[in-house]
Design a protein around this motif. Structure first.
Motif, PDB file in Angstrom:
ATOM      1  N   TRP A 191      34.683  40.553  36.457  1.00 56.27           N
ATOM      2  CA  TRP A 191      33.371  41.021  36.918  1.00 56.27           C
ATOM      3  C   TRP A 191      32.976  40.324  38.224  1.00 56.27           C
ATOM      4  CZ3 TRP A 191      30.765  45.107  36.760  1.00 56.27           C
ATOM      5  CH2 TRP A 191      29.386  45.155  36.980  1.00 56.27           C
ATOM      6  N   GLY A 192      33.276  39.057  38.330  1.00 54.21           N
ATOM      7  CA  GLY A 192      32.989  38.315  39.567  1.00 54.21           C
ATOM      8  C   GLY A 192      33.751  38.900  40.750  1.00 54.21           C
ATOM      9  N   MET A 193      35.005  39.223  40.509  1.00 51.00           N
ATOM     10  CA  MET A 193      35.836  39.816  41.562  1.00 51.00           C
ATOM     11  C   MET A 193      35.279  41.178  41.972  1.00 51.00           C
ATOM     12  SD  MET A 193      38.576  39.209  43.336  1.00 51.00           S
ATOM     13  CE  MET A 193      40.033  38.468  42.696  1.00 51.00           C
TER      14      MET A 193
ATOM     15  N   PHE B 278      38.529  47.480  36.983  1.00 57.05           N
ATOM     16  CA  PHE B 278      39.730  47.114  37.746  1.00 57.05           C
ATOM     17  C   PHE B 278      40.140  48.258  38.692  1.00 57.05           C
ATOM     18  CE2 PHE B 278      44.151  46.247  38.649  1.00 57.05           C
ATOM     19  CZ  PHE B 278      44.170  44.867  38.796  1.00 57.05           C
ATOM     20  N   THR B 279      40.098  49.489  38.155  1.00 56.37           N
ATOM     21  CA  THR B 279      40.486  50.642  38.974  1.00 56.37           C
ATOM     22  C   THR B 279      39.528  50.821  40.148  1.00 56.37           C
ATOM     23  OG1 THR B 279      41.334  51.663  36.979  1.00 56.37           O
ATOM     24  CG2 THR B 279      41.047  53.108  38.865  1.00 56.37           C
ATOM     25  N   MET B 280      38.235  50.676  39.871  1.00 53.41           N
ATOM     26  CA  MET B 280      37.244  50.790  40.956  1.00 53.41           C
ATOM     27  C   MET B 280      37.488  49.741  42.027  1.00 53.41           C
ATOM     28  SD  MET B 280      33.510  51.620  39.424  1.00 53.41           S
ATOM     29  CE  MET B 280      32.663  51.604  40.994  1.00 53.41           C
ATOM     30  N   MET B 281      37.862  48.549  41.542  1.00 53.19           N
ATOM     31  CA  MET B 281      38.131  47.444  42.469  1.00 53.19           C
ATOM     32  C   MET B 281      39.291  47.796  43.396  1.00 53.19           C
ATOM     33  SD  MET B 281      37.995  43.733  40.878  1.00 53.19           S
ATOM     34  CE  MET B 281      39.720  43.448  40.676  1.00 53.19           C
ATOM     35  N   MET B 282      40.328  48.342  42.801  1.00 52.06           N
ATOM     36  CA  MET B 282      41.513  48.673  43.597  1.00 52.06           C
ATOM     37  C   MET B 282      41.260  49.850  44.540  1.00 52.06           C
ATOM     38  SD  MET B 282      43.832  46.524  42.905  1.00 52.06           S
ATOM     39  CE  MET B 282      45.311  47.262  43.576  1.00 52.06           C
TER      40      MET B 282
ATOM     41  N   SER C   7      30.410  32.515  41.650  1.00 47.97           N
ATOM     42  CA  SER C   7      30.044  31.665  40.511  1.00 47.97           C
ATOM     43  C   SER C   7      30.680  32.177  39.226  1.00 47.97           C
ATOM     44  CB  SER C   7      28.527  31.621  40.344  1.00 47.97           C
ATOM     45  OG  SER C   7      27.959  30.988  41.458  1.00 47.97           O
ATOM     46  N   LEU C   8      30.659  33.505  39.047  1.00 48.00           N
ATOM     47  CA  LEU C   8      31.269  34.072  37.841  1.00 48.00           C
ATOM     48  C   LEU C   8      32.764  33.792  37.806  1.00 48.00           C
ATOM     49  CD1 LEU C   8      29.432  37.512  37.742  1.00 48.00           C
ATOM     50  CD2 LEU C   8      29.335  35.779  35.967  1.00 48.00           C
ATOM     51  N   MET C   9      33.398  33.911  38.970  1.00 47.84           N
ATOM     52  CA  MET C   9      34.839  33.620  39.010  1.00 47.84           C
ATOM     53  C   MET C   9      35.096  32.147  38.698  1.00 47.84           C
ATOM     54  SD  MET C   9      36.560  35.878  42.008  1.00 47.84           S
ATOM     55  CE  MET C   9      35.257  36.346  43.082  1.00 47.84           C
TER      56      MET C   9
END
Lengths: 319, 470
Positions: free
Chosen positions: B200-202, B451-455, B250-252
């Protein structure tokens, strides 16, 4: 711990499946795109067999009207320029096109900021051609300009199509007129914009810039390859709104002028073009012509292009 | 090395694997390995910075041991000396040029020309964070809240622990040191929770913060071109960017800590749902608020004094907060502005009111506007630029949206939607959130979607975190 690692592996297995599916989906969406940037990029990479191609950044994209060239010279033309593009995508695009057919004429609009000055990093330039990283010319550019982990990233279809989905979908459903790669700008320069731009222009001018020898070597490579291919090439500088006469502005172009001299390529300097420079009605902003200006400029360039296309023309001039 | 870089994501599984491969009974080796990994990752920024980190660590470690055995009177003198010594690198690296320039300009205004040579050094990454953590420890020993640490290995890890070194959270010694000393065994639930935090942090960083940052930079870089509404939109997006960027980091950090068996403090608690500026500071950068409360506000007298004195204490605390953020008048004014808002809220009793329904919604919007205006000052290169930017708010001419930024805005909005949904669920519908969390298939769908949205929509230019430069 075993359960934990197993679940992580399971997650990435799912991701791999989604990634493969995305690869198919993007190939389908790209092939299906009939308009806009997606269509242009796909056309340049996979279809273009035109006689005249235009390479460069926003000046190339906004200032050269293929329909005018086509009608006047009787040669098919495609504008392969793209705003903020520079030599990295330009070289890759030329190589992808010549895999199919060599054009008769290349118009290369030089932009020092993107072509051979040191900029932030190469990723923004590579991003323009990332979708085609499986093609040899693009893979070569990644090898030269990409960081050491880029090949790993490029294994992912999702990464290769990163930030494309919105444009891809738009280019399927939202019809736009096909200008053969040309990106017309509409609207005229306003007095307010002139006042603002004069201020920022001064700031831009006083910025000292350093040469990126790696990027410059690719400008040279482009010139050398075009010449080796037996293709006619002209290097151009198109009009700006403000008259550019100071030495500082001239110095910026010295590297490309040197290369033009070395490879016997005509360098056509139209930065201060009589009848266009300083005319508000032909500009959309300080640096870019509007559609009317682009048509006027392209038309006025035709006799020069015709001259260089003549067989046995031996040239080295700075016009 | 920053968490959003692919290099870190490749190195971290190795750190994770080696760390847990060392049996719990050899905890000392685990600690040594984590110190080695922390310094190695820190050296990646610039090797010389590690000397500053080591210097601050040694001064506070031996300082703590020294003052513990001293008498009260001597201790008071010593703590000043040691605190200044520990803060010295921070003062030199971060504030020397600012002080030098400010003094020169001040003297210049009265006709005196005097200037010291400027320092052309980059500020060591995370210096404000690890310095405050180390000084916090020293002050805790001085106030006898904790005993001085005897084991230098434990203390080295306490200051240099890599998840938190670049941008916090600022841990307290009584929270982190016992965890370092304890023989930690792998906790499946904690490790899973860590990965969720990391994911989520990423997402917040690469999908929202970096994308919004592209737009914000465009507008703030040439705001004269934009209409008032266009500038306001950029200000709102900066509020989103800085939250997603800092909360993302911070979350990471917390997530990585959890996978290694550590519990770090949650630095954010949905700050933009705060109904007052006072509440905002209970939800934003919680570890810094806690540090400032304990080491600045309370020693000044806190609220157990006259009203005027209390208001002064609040103002000084937030002035320190502003200065902590950086050597620029914009940060100082930003801090003072937050202080003044809290004083006003306290004077009218707004901070104690329990707002509900439409009243709370109005207060939340009002607080968000105040915070956004303050962020605009924070983001501006100078006070003059901030004023010019605010003046632009009144303009109707110019672009509303930056030309060619349509897709940037679209991706930003696409990213913000899951954030709003998630935060609304957590804030107002915790039962529904917990119920949804129980559905395993739904959880997995959510992880895969994130994850997919991130990519597909993330920005992978390896850009730095905003707070790393503080």
């Amino acid at each position: 711990m075993k359960k934990y690692l197993f679940k992580i592996a399971f997650f990435f297995a799912f991701v791999a499946i989604i990634d493969v599916a995305c690869g198919f989906a993007f190939r389908y969406l790209t092939a299906k795109a009939k308009y806009g940037e997606t269509y242009n990029n796909n056309y340049i990479a996979n279809v273009c067999v035109d006689d005249v191609i235009i390479l460069g950044s926003s000046h190339a994209d906004r200032h050269y009207v293929p329909s005018v060239i086509q009608d006047s010279l009787g040669l098919s033309c495609y504008n392969c320029g793209e705003p903020g593009c520079g030599i990295i995508p330009a070289y890759a695009r030329y190589k992808m096109i010549t895999e199919r057919k060599k054009p008769q004429l290349v118009i290369y609009e030089a932009t020092p900021g993107y072509d051979y000055f040191i900029a932030d990093d190469y990723s923004k330039y590579l991003g323009r051609i990332r979708q085609y990283s499986d093609r040899e010319p693009v893979a070569d550019m990644y090898e030269t300009f990409g960081d050491e982990l880029e090949p790993l990233r490029l294994l992912s279809n999702m990464y290769r199509n990163n930030s494309n989905i919105v444009q891809n979908l738009m280019d399927i459903v939202v019809p736009t007129k096909d200008y053969r790669g040309y990106g017309p700008l509409f609207g005229k320069l306003t007095e307010e914009a002139i006042i603002y731009n004069r201020k920022t222009q001064l700031e831009k001018d006083i910025k000292s810039q350093k040469i990126d020898s790696l990027k410059l070597s690719y400008v040279e490579k482009l010139f050398a390859d075009v010449k080796a291919d037996g293709v006619c090439i002209v290097c151009t500088l198109s009009p700006y709104f403000m008259t550019r006469t100071n030495d500082k502005d001239d110095i910026k172009y010295l590297p490309v002028i040197e290369l033009c001299r070395k490879y016997n390529i005509p360098f056509i300097d139209n930065r201060n073009y009589e009848g266009i420079t300083g005319e508000m009605e032909y500009f959309q902003d300080f640096d870019h012509l509007n559609d009317n200006g682009a048509k006027k400029y392209t038309s006025s360039l035709i006799p020069t292009l015709r001259k260089y296309l003549e067989p046995n023309s031996n040239y080295l001039t700075r016009e | 090395m920053l968490f959003n870089s692919l290099k870190f994501l490749l190195i971290f599984p190795m750190i994770f694997g080696i760390h847990w491969a060392i049996p719990a009974k050899y905890n000392q080796w685990r600690k040594l390995f984590l110190i080695f990994a922390s310094y190695l990752l820190y050296i990646y920024f610039k090797p010389a910075y590690a000397l500053v980190l080591l210097g601050v660590t040694l001064v506070t470690f031996y300082g703590g041991l020294f003052i513990e055995h001293e008498g009260t009177a001597r201790k008071k003198h010593l703590i000043w000396l040691l605190t200044v010594l520990a803060l010295l690198p921070l003062l030199v690296f971060k504030y020397y040029n600012f002080l030098n320039n400010s003094v020169s300009e001040g003297l210049g205004a009265i006709g005196l020309m005097f200037t010291l040579p400027g320092l052309n050094w980059a500020v060591p990454v995370g210096i404000s964070f690890f310095t405050f953590q180390a000084v916090g420890y020293l002050l805790d020993v001085f106030h006898e809240r904790i005993k001085a640490e005897k084991d230098i290995i434990d203390y080295l890890l306490f200051v240099s622990f890599f998840p938190q070194i670049a941008s916090g959270p600022i841990s307290k010694a009584d929270e982190l040191l016992p965890q370092i000393k304890r023989e930690r065994s792998f906790d499946y639930n904690q490790a899973v929770s860590g990965l969720k935090y990391l994911l989520w942090g990423m997402f917040l960083k690469v999908v929202i913060a970096d994308r919004a940052g592209i737009y914000v930079d465009t507008v703030f870089g040439s705001f004269e071109k934009f209409s008032g509404l266009g500038c306001m939109l950029a200000s709102v997006l900066y509020s989103v960017q800085i939250y997603a960027d800092f909360a993302g980091y911070s979350l990471m950090a917390v997530g990585i800590g959890k996978t290694l068996g550590f519990s770090l403090i949650d630095n954010f608690n949905r700050p933009y749902f705060a109904a007052t500026v006072t509440e905002f500071w209970k939800r934003w950068h919680i570890s810094l608020t806690r540090w400032l409360t304990q080491h600045v506000y309370l020693p000044l007298g806190g609220s157990r004094c006259s009203k005027t004195h209390n208001y002064w204490n609040i103002l000084v605390t937030f002035l320190v907060s502003g200065i902590w953020h950086g050597a620029n008048w914009t940060f100082i004014i930003w801090g003072v502005l937050h202080g003044i808002c809290q004083i006003i809220e306290k004077a009218f009793g707004w901070n104690k009111k329990n707002y509900k329904g439409a009243g709370r919604l109005t207060r939340i919007i009002l607080t968000f506007i105040i915070v956004t205006l303050a962020w605009t000052i924070f983001r501006s290169p100078s006070i003059a630029d901030a004023l010019a930017y605010f003046i632009r708010f009144g303009s109707t001419s110019g672009e509303l949206v930056a030309q060619g930024s349509g897709s940037t805005l679209t991706y930003t909005i696409i990213g913000i939607i899951p954030l709003i949904v998630f935060e609304l669920l957590c804030e107002y519908f915790p039962y529904a959130y917990n119920w949804l969390c129980k559905k395993q298939w739904l959880r997995w769908c959510a992880y895969l979607m994130v994850f997919t949205m991130m990519m597909l929509t993330g920005v992978f230019d390896g850009s730095s975190f905003i707070y790393v430069s503080f």
